[in-house]
Design a protein around this motif. Structure first.
Motif, short mmCIF file in Angstrom:
data_model
loop_
_atom_site.label_atom_id
_atom_site.label_comp_id
_atom_site.label_asym_id
_atom_site.label_seq_id
_atom_site.Cartn_x
_atom_site.Cartn_y
_atom_site.Cartn_z
N ILE A 166 0.84 -1.21 0.00
CA ILE A 166 0.00 0.00 0.00
C ILE A 166 0.87 1.25 0.00
O ILE A 166 0.60 2.22 -0.72
N ALA A 167 1.94 1.23 0.80
CA ALA A 167 2.86 2.38 0.86
C ALA A 167 3.54 2.60 -0.49
O ALA A 167 3.74 3.74 -0.91
N ALA A 168 3.88 1.50 -1.18
CA ALA A 168 4.53 1.62 -2.49
C ALA A 168 3.60 2.27 -3.50
O ALA A 168 4.02 3.12 -4.30
N VAL A 169 2.32 1.87 -3.48
CA VAL A 169 1.34 2.48 -4.39
C VAL A 169 1.16 3.96 -4.07
O VAL A 169 1.14 4.81 -4.96
N LYS A 170 1.03 4.27 -2.78
CA LYS A 170 0.84 5.67 -2.37
C LYS A 170 2.02 6.53 -2.79
O LYS A 170 1.86 7.69 -3.20
N ASN A 171 3.21 5.97 -2.72
CA ASN A 171 4.42 6.72 -3.08
C ASN A 171 4.46 7.01 -4.58
O ASN A 171 5.01 8.02 -5.00
N ASN A 174 5.58 0.99 -13.17
CA ASN A 174 5.82 0.17 -11.98
C ASN A 174 4.67 -0.80 -11.76
O ASN A 174 3.51 -0.48 -12.04
N VAL A 175 5.01 -1.97 -11.24
CA VAL A 175 4.03 -3.00 -10.90
C VAL A 175 4.14 -3.28 -9.41
O VAL A 175 5.21 -3.60 -8.91
N ILE A 176 3.03 -3.16 -8.70
CA ILE A 176 2.96 -3.52 -7.28
C ILE A 176 2.04 -4.73 -7.17
O ILE A 176 0.86 -4.65 -7.54
N ARG A 177 2.57 -5.83 -6.64
CA ARG A 177 1.78 -7.08 -6.61
C ARG A 177 1.70 -7.63 -5.20
O ARG A 177 2.68 -7.64 -4.46
N TYR A 178 0.49 -8.06 -4.86
CA TYR A 178 0.27 -8.79 -3.61
C TYR A 178 -0.51 -10.04 -3.96
O TYR A 178 -1.71 -9.98 -4.24
#
Length: 652
Positions: A164-169, A313-317
């Motif tokens: 979540i922090a990575a997406v917010k950044n 960028n790709v953020i994956r969970y």
């Protein structure tokens, strides 16, 4: 049967981790699919240390006794030498003779999700669970070392708040007028090639949803690309093809995997399947730019060249991922086709109904990710947000998803209170407090305060209904004094318009709150010196844990590539410890007080205590001066937090 003393969990953990690190080092030199690496993997799976460790991990947990299809007539307990040894020998038979192994059917149960939908969960037998743990111990290191930098699910020392922090950044708000001013000021500040830098525009987001991820993974692709010795693949294939017992009906598994064997091995298989997605997306924009910083030159109408950022960028969970890029053109022509091709090879595809592409500057758009909502508005009411120091009120806010808040009230709090009508207030509080603490420890980022107040109001009304239903003959004032208000002093004041003195009642506060639901217990607490009664208070959702900014959870760029078996893992552990100390609850229990007092370190070995396991039996409270020698069991200075394996070595 062996008569050797069973080693402690800590001794086995140290031995297993050292062997896993050796396996990773060999894989870094030779490659993950090299024969020497896979042979070493098989040797580890057959070793007694790994078999004992797998048995301890499963049989030592309370959930290990959940029955599978056979009812698990034999109860396996890590404290029972006979049952422990039988499981260890069973694992030996399986890994030495995999062709003789046949997986038992998997018992499927259905768990309600948000809304009216349900999701399946598979429960293998204890023997199969233990074997899954063993195979996972030798598969995880190789999957972990090849993981994408921005993959956060089911990886040691990472968590969803970091995603979540990575997406917010990555999501930045840009004011167009400010951008034009910036461009005008910097036209003269060109580089040698005549380029100048401008800020990123509003970014395009691909909110991806994979259609039936658990049901459609291609078995052939999975077995072909698995970093696993062929002898162990035989065992894994049995799990993939295991029959499913669903409501007394036995079904064959034609395709798919993970949801049916979700308890242990599925998490690793998910990451294995989707590892490489980030690299695929990065390579898809190479036709635009070959520069490492992902910038490209554009010639404007007046002949001026500018350099813009095409960073993607790709953020994956797990199987949920978000792609953030600069423009719709880049997203549709380069990124999305590359993702679809990547998934197609694995038997997967994007859901056309649930996959969305948008910018947050569009009207009525928001990004819902991992229970949180990202929403952009040009103006926000500063009284309802945490924006106090900005020059203007435009921002991307982060707060709990409204559906999650409603479901928490309706499906968590309300059923507990409804089923507890015959319980005492103390018993009701003991049921509610852990649920409240877990939920609000997760939803403690940025602009969550408003929704905490919503839950607090709903909880108060539900509790008030509980008290009225429990005591239908009592009035509101009596109920308030019985459960909510604590009378402090009685004073007499004089109303000059009336000759009769009027009684004035003052009430005490708990955590600065006047109305606090309470319960009384007659039992004596081990850590509190109350001889007759003990009062417990319901946690206040508004202040049970501190609200922090998402940036605190952001992994620095130099640690993104660090995996669980990397030499730099200590730096990531320290970062997580720092976050744990920062986000300890405002109303801590005893272990949380000691955790903060000791700065997250064990009082004996001085190593890190994992905050996630703070309330498990692996973390003990130690009396520095023993009680039988006159030590006080109620004074905080006489208590210390230790690992269970460190504590057991102490002899009083």
């Amino acid at each position: 049967m062996s008569t050797l003393a069973k080693p402690s969990i800590q001794e086995l953990t140290e031995q297993v981790e050292s062997k896993q690190i050796e396996l990773v080092r060999l894989a870094e030199l030779k490659g993950v699919c090299d024969k020497s690496v896979l042979d070493q993997q098989l040797l580890l799976a057959r070793s007694r240390v790994f078999r004992e460790y797998a048995t301890l991990l499963v049989s030592g947990k309370p959930e290990s006794q959940i029955p599978g299809v056979d009812g698990d007539e034999v109860v396996y307990n890590h404290t029972n030498e006979e049952s422990f040894e039988s499981l260890v020998e069973y694992l030996r038979e399986c890994v030495y003779h995999p062709n003789k192994y046949k997986a038992s059917s998997i018992k499927k149960i259905w768990i309600s999700k948000s809304g009216k939908t349900e999701r399946p969960l598979g429960i293998p037998t204890i023997k199969d669970r233990t074997l899954q743990v063993l195979v996972n111990l030798v598969l995880l290191p190789l999957v972990e070392m090849t993981s994408d930098p921005n993959s956060y699910a089911f990886r040691p020392h990472r968590e969803c708040k970091m995603a979540i922090a990575a997406v917010k950044n990555l999501l930045k708000t840009i004011d167009i007028e400010k951008t034009k001013t910036f461009m005008e000021k910097n036209l003269s500040k060109t580089t040698e090639k005549g380029h100048y830098m401008i800020p990123n525009q509003n970014k395009w987001i691909l909110d991806a949803n994979i259609k039936g991820f658990f049901d459609n993974i291609n078995h052939d692709w999975l077995l072909k690309n698995l970093y696993l010795h062929k002898e162990l693949k035989i065992i894994l294939k049995q799990w993939l093809k295991a029959k499913i017992l669903d409501k007394e009906i036995c079904k064959d598994t034609i395709k798919g995997t993970p949801q049916e064997i979700w308890l242990i091995i599925s998490a690793t298989l998910i990451n294995l399947t989707l590892n490489g997605l980030e690299k695929t997306v990065k390579e898809s924009i190479k036709p635009l730019t070959a520069i490492k910083e992902q910038r490209m030159s554009i010639t404007q109408g007046d002949g001026t060249k500018i350099q813009i950022n095409v960073s993607t960028n790709v953020i994956r969970y797990a199987d949920d991922f978000v792609v953030i890029t600069r423009s719709l053109n880049i997203l549709e022509k380069f990124i999305k086709p590359a993702i679809e091709e990547f998934l197609k090879e694995r038997g997967l595809w994007l859901s056309p109904d649930k996959t969305k592409q948008f910018t947050l500057s569009m009207e009525h758009t928001q990004l819902d990710f991992l229970g949180y909502t990202f929403k952009y508005q040009t103006e926000w009411n500063s009284l309802r947000t945490m924006i106090y120091t900005r020059e203007d009120n435009e921002a991307i806010l982060l707060y709990p998803n409204k559906n999650k808040v409603v479901n928490f009230i309706k499906k968590k709090l309300k059923p507990i209170i409804k089923r507890s009508q015959n319980y005492s207030a103390m018993m009701l509080i003991s049921k509610l407090n852990p649920v409240i603490k877990v939920w609000f420890n997760y939803y403690n980022l940025e602009n969550s305060s408003h929704y905490r107040s919503v839950v607090r109001e709903a909880l108060y009304r539900l509790i008030w209904q509980w008290t009225k239903k429990k005591h239908p003959t009592l009035g509101k004032i009596t109920l308030a004094k019985m459960y909510f208000l604590t009378q402090k002093v009685n004073n007499l004041t004089v109303d000059f318009d009336s000759p009769t003195p009027i009684e004035k009642v003052e009430y005490g506060k708990v955590k600065n709150v006047k109305w606090t639901f309470r319960g009384i217990s007659r039992t004596v607490s081990r850590y509190h010196n109350f001889n007759v009664t003990r009062t417990a208070y319901l946690l206040n959702p508004s202040n049970c844990s501190g609200i922090v900014t998402a940036i605190n959870y952001l992994i620095p760029q130099n640690l993104l590539d660090v995996h669980a078996f990397s030499p730099k893992i200590e730096e990531l552990i320290k970062l997580k410890l720092k976050i744990s100390l920062l986000t300890t609850p405002k109303t801590p229990n005893l272990k949380e007080k000691l955790f903060k007092k000791q700065k997250g370190l064990c009082s004996i070995c001085n190593n890190t205590i994992d905050y996630d396991y703070l309330h498990y039996n692996t973390i003990h409270i130690h009396y520095i001066n023993p009680i039988y020698k006159g030590g006080d069991k109620f004074v905080l200075q006489n208590l210390a937090l230790t690992h269970s394996w460190c504590h057991i070595k102490l002899i009083h």
